[in-house]
Design a protein around this motif. Structure first.
Motif, PDB file in Angstrom:
ATOM      1  N   VAL A  45       0.865  -1.180   0.000  1.00  0.00           N
ATOM      2  CA  VAL A  45       0.000   0.000   0.000  1.00  0.00           C
ATOM      3  C   VAL A  45       0.899   1.226   0.000  1.00  0.00           C
ATOM      4  CG1 VAL A  45      -1.806   1.265   1.223  1.00  0.00           C
ATOM      5  CG2 VAL A  45      -1.755  -1.242   1.342  1.00  0.00           C
ATOM      6  N   VAL A  46       0.722   2.114  -0.986  1.00  0.00           N
ATOM      7  CA  VAL A  46       1.509   3.336  -1.059  1.00  0.00           C
ATOM      8  C   VAL A  46       0.558   4.511  -1.246  1.00  0.00           C
ATOM      9  CG1 VAL A  46       3.295   4.617  -2.321  1.00  0.00           C
ATOM     10  CG2 VAL A  46       3.484   2.137  -2.098  1.00  0.00           C
ATOM     11  N   LEU A  47       0.618   5.474  -0.330  1.00  0.00           N
ATOM     12  CA  LEU A  47      -0.139   6.717  -0.464  1.00  0.00           C
ATOM     13  C   LEU A  47       0.872   7.827  -0.669  1.00  0.00           C
ATOM     14  CD1 LEU A  47      -2.805   8.285  -0.414  1.00  0.00           C
ATOM     15  CD2 LEU A  47      -2.569   8.452   2.075  1.00  0.00           C
ATOM     16  N   GLU A  55      -1.188  -3.121  -4.309  1.00  0.00           N
ATOM     17  CA  GLU A  55      -0.661  -4.221  -5.107  1.00  0.00           C
ATOM     18  C   GLU A  55      -0.793  -5.512  -4.300  1.00  0.00           C
ATOM     19  OE1 GLU A  55       3.009  -4.658  -8.098  1.00  0.00           O
ATOM     20  OE2 GLU A  55       3.596  -4.182  -6.043  1.00  0.00           O
ATOM     21  N   LEU A  56      -1.654  -6.397  -4.774  1.00  0.00           N
ATOM     22  CA  LEU A  56      -1.955  -7.654  -4.090  1.00  0.00           C
ATOM     23  C   LEU A  56      -1.334  -8.817  -4.851  1.00  0.00           C
ATOM     24  CD1 LEU A  56      -3.702  -9.161  -1.875  1.00  0.00           C
ATOM     25  CD2 LEU A  56      -5.476  -9.320  -3.638  1.00  0.00           C
ATOM     26  N   ASP A  57      -0.591  -9.647  -4.149  1.00  0.00           N
ATOM     27  CA  ASP A  57      -0.050 -10.894  -4.701  1.00  0.00           C
ATOM     28  C   ASP A  57      -0.550 -12.028  -3.833  1.00  0.00           C
ATOM     29  OD1 ASP A  57       1.748 -10.335  -6.967  1.00  0.00           O
ATOM     30  OD2 ASP A  57       2.821  -9.110  -5.507  1.00  0.00           O
ATOM     31  N   SER A  58      -1.180 -13.025  -4.463  1.00  0.00           N
ATOM     32  CA  SER A  58      -1.755 -14.122  -3.698  1.00  0.00           C
ATOM     33  C   SER A  58      -1.634 -15.425  -4.465  1.00  0.00           C
ATOM     34  CB  SER A  58      -3.243 -13.836  -3.440  1.00  0.00           C
ATOM     35  OG  SER A  58      -3.847 -14.938  -2.791  1.00  0.00           O
ATOM     36  N   PRO A  59      -1.377 -16.532  -3.756  1.00  0.00           N
ATOM     37  CA  PRO A  59      -1.512 -17.826  -4.420  1.00  0.00           C
ATOM     38  C   PRO A  59      -2.946 -17.959  -4.940  1.00  0.00           C
ATOM     39  CG  PRO A  59      -0.414 -18.092  -2.302  1.00  0.00           C
ATOM     40  CD  PRO A  59      -0.939 -16.671  -2.358  1.00  0.00           C
ATOM     41  N   ALA A  60      -3.104 -18.510  -6.116  1.00  0.00           N
ATOM     42  CA  ALA A  60      -4.435 -18.683  -6.697  1.00  0.00           C
ATOM     43  C   ALA A  60      -5.332 -19.505  -5.775  1.00  0.00           C
ATOM     44  CB  ALA A  60      -4.330 -19.344  -8.070  1.00  0.00           C
ATOM     45  N   LEU A 177       3.387  -1.031   4.029  1.00  0.00           N
ATOM     46  CA  LEU A 177       2.688   0.224   3.810  1.00  0.00           C
ATOM     47  C   LEU A 177       3.652   1.401   3.853  1.00  0.00           C
ATOM     48  CD1 LEU A 177      -0.695   1.197   5.189  1.00  0.00           C
ATOM     49  CD2 LEU A 177       1.231   2.619   5.844  1.00  0.00           C
ATOM     50  N   ILE A 178       3.500   2.309   2.889  1.00  0.00           N
ATOM     51  CA  ILE A 178       4.227   3.576   2.899  1.00  0.00           C
ATOM     52  C   ILE A 178       3.183   4.669   2.786  1.00  0.00           C
ATOM     53  CG2 ILE A 178       5.826   5.089   1.679  1.00  0.00           C
ATOM     54  CD1 ILE A 178       7.375   2.675   0.775  1.00  0.00           C
ATOM     55  N   GLY A 179       3.195   5.593   3.744  1.00  0.00           N
ATOM     56  CA  GLY A 179       2.230   6.686   3.744  1.00  0.00           C
ATOM     57  C   GLY A 179       2.844   7.936   4.324  1.00  0.00           C
ATOM     58  N   PRO A 180       1.993   8.923   4.609  1.00  0.00           N
ATOM     59  CA  PRO A 180       2.498  10.208   5.114  1.00  0.00           C
ATOM     60  C   PRO A 180       3.218  10.085   6.458  1.00  0.00           C
ATOM     61  CG  PRO A 180       0.075  10.156   5.081  1.00  0.00           C
ATOM     62  CD  PRO A 180       0.547   8.899   4.438  1.00  0.00           C
ATOM     63  N   ASN A 181       2.944   9.027   7.204  1.00  0.00           N
ATOM     64  CA  ASN A 181       3.587   8.845   8.518  1.00  0.00           C
ATOM     65  C   ASN A 181       4.752   7.870   8.471  1.00  0.00           C
ATOM     66  OD1 ASN A 181       1.683  10.575   9.776  1.00  0.00           O
ATOM     67  ND2 ASN A 181       0.202   8.913   9.786  1.00  0.00           N
ATOM     68  N   GLY A 182       5.252   7.571   7.261  1.00  0.00           N
ATOM     69  CA  GLY A 182       6.392   6.673   7.143  1.00  0.00           C
ATOM     70  C   GLY A 182       5.992   5.309   6.626  1.00  0.00           C
ATOM     71  N   GLN A 183       6.829   4.330   6.909  1.00  0.00           N
ATOM     72  CA  GLN A 183       6.601   2.979   6.398  1.00  0.00           C
ATOM     73  C   GLN A 183       6.498   1.988   7.541  1.00  0.00           C
ATOM     74  OE1 GLN A 183      10.148   2.659   3.972  1.00  0.00           O
ATOM     75  NE2 GLN A 183      11.165   1.399   5.505  1.00  0.00           N
ATOM     76  N   LYS A 184       5.737   0.918   7.287  1.00  0.00           N
ATOM     77  CA  LYS A 184       5.646  -0.150   8.277  1.00  0.00           C
ATOM     78  C   LYS A 184       5.209  -1.429   7.597  1.00  0.00           C
ATOM     79  CE  LYS A 184       1.148   1.607   9.835  1.00  0.00           C
ATOM     80  NZ  LYS A 184       0.386   2.058  10.987  1.00  0.00           N
ATOM     81  N   GLY A 185       5.484  -2.519   8.268  1.00  0.00           N
ATOM     82  CA  GLY A 185       5.050  -3.827   7.814  1.00  0.00           C
ATOM     83  C   GLY A 185       4.244  -4.470   8.918  1.00  0.00           C
ATOM     84  N   LEU A 186       3.108  -5.064   8.568  1.00  0.00           N
ATOM     85  CA  LEU A 186       2.301  -5.728   9.574  1.00  0.00           C
ATOM     86  C   LEU A 186       1.533  -6.896   8.975  1.00  0.00           C
ATOM     87  CD1 LEU A 186      -0.911  -3.739  10.136  1.00  0.00           C
ATOM     88  CD2 LEU A 186       1.028  -2.596   9.125  1.00  0.00           C
ATOM     89  N   GLU A 187       1.053  -7.733   9.867  1.00  0.00           N
ATOM     90  CA  GLU A 187       0.306  -8.920   9.475  1.00  0.00           C
ATOM     91  C   GLU A 187      -1.165  -8.698   9.812  1.00  0.00           C
ATOM     92  OE1 GLU A 187       2.158 -12.839  10.426  1.00  0.00           O
ATOM     93  OE2 GLU A 187       0.323 -13.074  11.606  1.00  0.00           O
ATOM     94  N   THR A 188      -2.046  -8.953   8.833  1.00  0.00           N
ATOM     95  CA  THR A 188      -3.479  -8.804   9.084  1.00  0.00           C
ATOM     96  C   THR A 188      -4.159 -10.160   8.994  1.00  0.00           C
ATOM     97  OG1 THR A 188      -3.986  -8.373   6.755  1.00  0.00           O
ATOM     98  CG2 THR A 188      -3.542  -6.449   8.158  1.00  0.00           C
ATOM     99  N   THR A 189      -5.270 -10.287   9.706  1.00  0.00           N
ATOM    100  CA  THR A 189      -6.088 -11.499   9.699  1.00  0.00           C
ATOM    101  C   THR A 189      -7.546 -11.051   9.622  1.00  0.00           C
ATOM    102  OG1 THR A 189      -6.311 -11.492  12.097  1.00  0.00           O
ATOM    103  CG2 THR A 189      -4.427 -12.731  11.183  1.00  0.00           C
TER     104      THR A 189
END
Length: 197
Positions: A45-47, A55-60, A177-189
């Motif tokens: 995710v880039v803002l 940009e989503l990449d997923s196993p079919a 994610l890269i946005g106005p507050n910087g960048q981060k990586g996280l795991e969602t469920t």
């Protein structure tokens, strides 16, 4: 704007290296952000200004329930249904209505979309260096969206709940994610599906 997402894996390489692990024992690389793992997808995710790129990449397997070429009518119907859902990003990603985001461009790529033209070189790699169909029979689905947001300051989060509901075999999405507050990586469920900027 393509340059934003192309730079993302390099900017987040330390985060990706820390998160890189796989349940499969593969002898080849599947890209910077981790290996092909059923139930797990990757989302960048880039803002930047008023432009939001997803940009989503997923196993079919996560999106259609299989990874082989669709030969039966039932399999073809599943691929068509998944593609139709992927063609409507504003229904898959929960964005604040006040941000006024509208889709400007999209690209959907997968070996399962037989009629989909994609820029491939002689090695079977696409322009991003992804090998979408491996000797192990794995197929990936790649979706890239570019949206213009009239009031990007109102965009404080992205809710992935609709995406998890549309594709219930997706159990986890690793977000960079890269946005106005910087960048981060996280795991969602499905239970923890909101990503804040």
């Amino acid at each position: 704007m393509r340059r934003l997402l192309l730079a993302l894996p390099f900017a987040l390489l330390p985060l990706a290296a820390a998160q890189a692990h796989s349940d499969h024992d593969h002898d080849h690389d599947h890209g910077t952000l981790g290996a092909h793992e059923h139930g797990v997808a990757r989302l960048n995710v880039v803002l930047d200004g008023n432009t939001l790129e997803l940009e989503l990449d997923s196993p079919a397997m996560n999106l259609v329930g299989f990874e082989h070429a669709a030969t039966s009518d039932a399999d073809k119907a599943k691929v068509a249904a998944a593609r139709k859902q992927l063609e409507e990003p504003l229904k898959l990603f929960g964005l604040a209505a006040a941000a006024g985001c509208q889709e400007e461009n999209q690209e959907l790529e997968s070996p399962l979309f037989g009629d989909q033209p994609s820029a491939k070189d002689d090695d079977g790699d696409d322009e991003h260096g992804h090998d979408h169909e491996h000797e192990h029979g794995h197929s990936e689905i790649h979706a890239h969206y570019q949206l213009a947001c009239a009031t990007p300051g109102k965009l404080t989060q992205v809710d992935l709940t609709p995406l998890f509901k549309a594709f219930p075999q997706t159990q986890k999405i690793n977000v960079q994610l890269i946005g106005p507050n910087g960048q981060k990586g996280l795991e969602t469920t499905p239970a923890k599906a909101v990503v804040g900027f």
